[in-house]
Scaffold this active site. Structure first.
Site, short mmCIF file in Angstrom:
data_model
loop_
_atom_site.label_atom_id
_atom_site.label_comp_id
_atom_site.label_asym_id
_atom_site.label_seq_id
_atom_site.Cartn_x
_atom_site.Cartn_y
_atom_site.Cartn_z
N HIS A 1 -19.22 -30.31 36.68
CA HIS A 1 -19.06 -31.57 35.93
C HIS A 1 -17.82 -32.29 36.46
O HIS A 1 -16.81 -31.64 36.76
CB HIS A 1 -18.93 -31.30 34.43
CG HIS A 1 -19.01 -32.56 33.62
ND1 HIS A 1 -17.94 -33.42 33.49
CD2 HIS A 1 -20.03 -33.13 32.95
CE1 HIS A 1 -18.33 -34.46 32.75
NE2 HIS A 1 -19.60 -34.30 32.41
N GLU B 1 -24.85 -37.80 37.83
CA GLU B 1 -23.90 -38.42 36.91
C GLU B 1 -22.88 -39.25 37.70
O GLU B 1 -21.89 -38.68 38.20
CB GLU B 1 -23.15 -37.34 36.12
CG GLU B 1 -24.06 -36.42 35.36
CD GLU B 1 -23.43 -35.89 34.07
OE1 GLU B 1 -24.18 -35.45 33.22
OE2 GLU B 1 -22.19 -35.96 33.92
P1 13P Z 1 -21.11 -39.90 28.24
O1 13P Z 1 -22.54 -39.91 27.80
O2 13P Z 1 -20.12 -39.85 27.11
O3 13P Z 1 -20.84 -40.98 29.23
O4 13P Z 1 -20.88 -38.51 29.02
C1 13P Z 1 -21.81 -38.11 29.95
C2 13P Z 1 -21.46 -36.78 30.44
O5 13P Z 1 -20.36 -36.53 30.90
C3 13P Z 1 -22.50 -35.75 30.36
O6 13P Z 1 -22.12 -34.58 30.98
#
Ligand code: 13P
Length: 225
Positions: free
Chosen positions: A83, A151
């Site tokens: 992450h 992401e």
């Molecule tokens: P948000 O949905 O708060 O932007 O976070 C996404 C995230 O980091 C999922 O791992």
């Protein structure tokens, strides 16, 4: 059906908060990634859970680290790896990520590998290049099921997301490279889920919006259509 994963990060900090969340959310088809200390409570209450990180080691003198063996023992099914908050705050390297994925697979947990580009890389149209480079290193010599979560770093917690077509394009690209399930994460909310749900993606990794149970239930409803 598309999966709904919720990364609860370090948002929940009291037993009362966790108990209320559990009671309000019980029975929903969702995979939760709570703080380590609340994992057992969620699992006892019937939730399918993942951890937010693991150690590259299994047992020994590693103060503060969490072993995949303990997670397996608790019946944890998934683990988030790479992450962007962990990459940044713990200076996590691609080699660590690769080792963590191997450890997770060795103990039968499904790794959820997060990859994404910075805003600068996005603006310079380097997204594919950056993602490919990370995936090659992170997945080196790995056989088995790894869920990939796209992401974009600049979309996490900002309320900004790429255009639908851009997400579609990157998700397709990751699928072609890895032949694995691909999720999208980054500012998924009740406002954009209808639109995001039209993308051919295997699910969503939700952060902040997953904390509000009524909002999360509506998101699950849209995704399960
Ligand atoms: P948000 O949905 O708060 O932007 O976070 C996404 C995230 O980091 C999922 O791992």
């Amino acid at each position: 059906m598309k999966k709904v994963l919720v990364n609860l990060k370090m948002y929940q900090t009291s037993k009362e908060e966790v108990e209320k969340y559990i009671n309000d959310l019980k029975g929903e088809n969702v995979i939760l990634f709570p703080s380590f200390i609340y994992l057992e409570k969620y699992i006892e209450n019937g939730f399918i859970c993942g951890a937010q990180n693991i150690s590259t080691n299994c047992v020994g003198a590693y103060t503060s680290e969490i072993s995949v063996k303990s997670l397996k023992d608790l019946n944890v099914k998934y683990v988030l790896i790479g992450h962007s908050e962990v990459r940044k705050n713990f200076n996590e390297k691609e080699e660590d990520i690769n080792l963590k994925i191997k450890k997770a697979l060795e103990y039968g947990l499904t790794p959820v590998l997060c990859v994404g580009e910075t805003l600068e890389e996005y603006n310079n149209q380097k997204t594919k290049e950056v993602i490919k480079e990370k995936l090659i290193k992170d997945l080196d010599n790995i056989k088995g099921k790894v869920i990939i979560s796209y992401e974009p770093i600049w979309a996490i917690g900002t309320g900004k997301i790429p255009k639908k077509e851009e997400i579609e394009n990157i998700v397709k690209y990751i699928k072609t490279l890895t032949h694995q399930e691909v999720l999208y994460g980054g500012s998924v909310s009740l406002d954009n889920i209808e639109n995001l749900n039209q993308i051919d993606v295997d699910g969503f990794l939700i952060g902040k919006a997953g904390l509000d149970v009524s909002c999360l239930k509506k998101i699950i409803e849209v995704v399960s259509r």
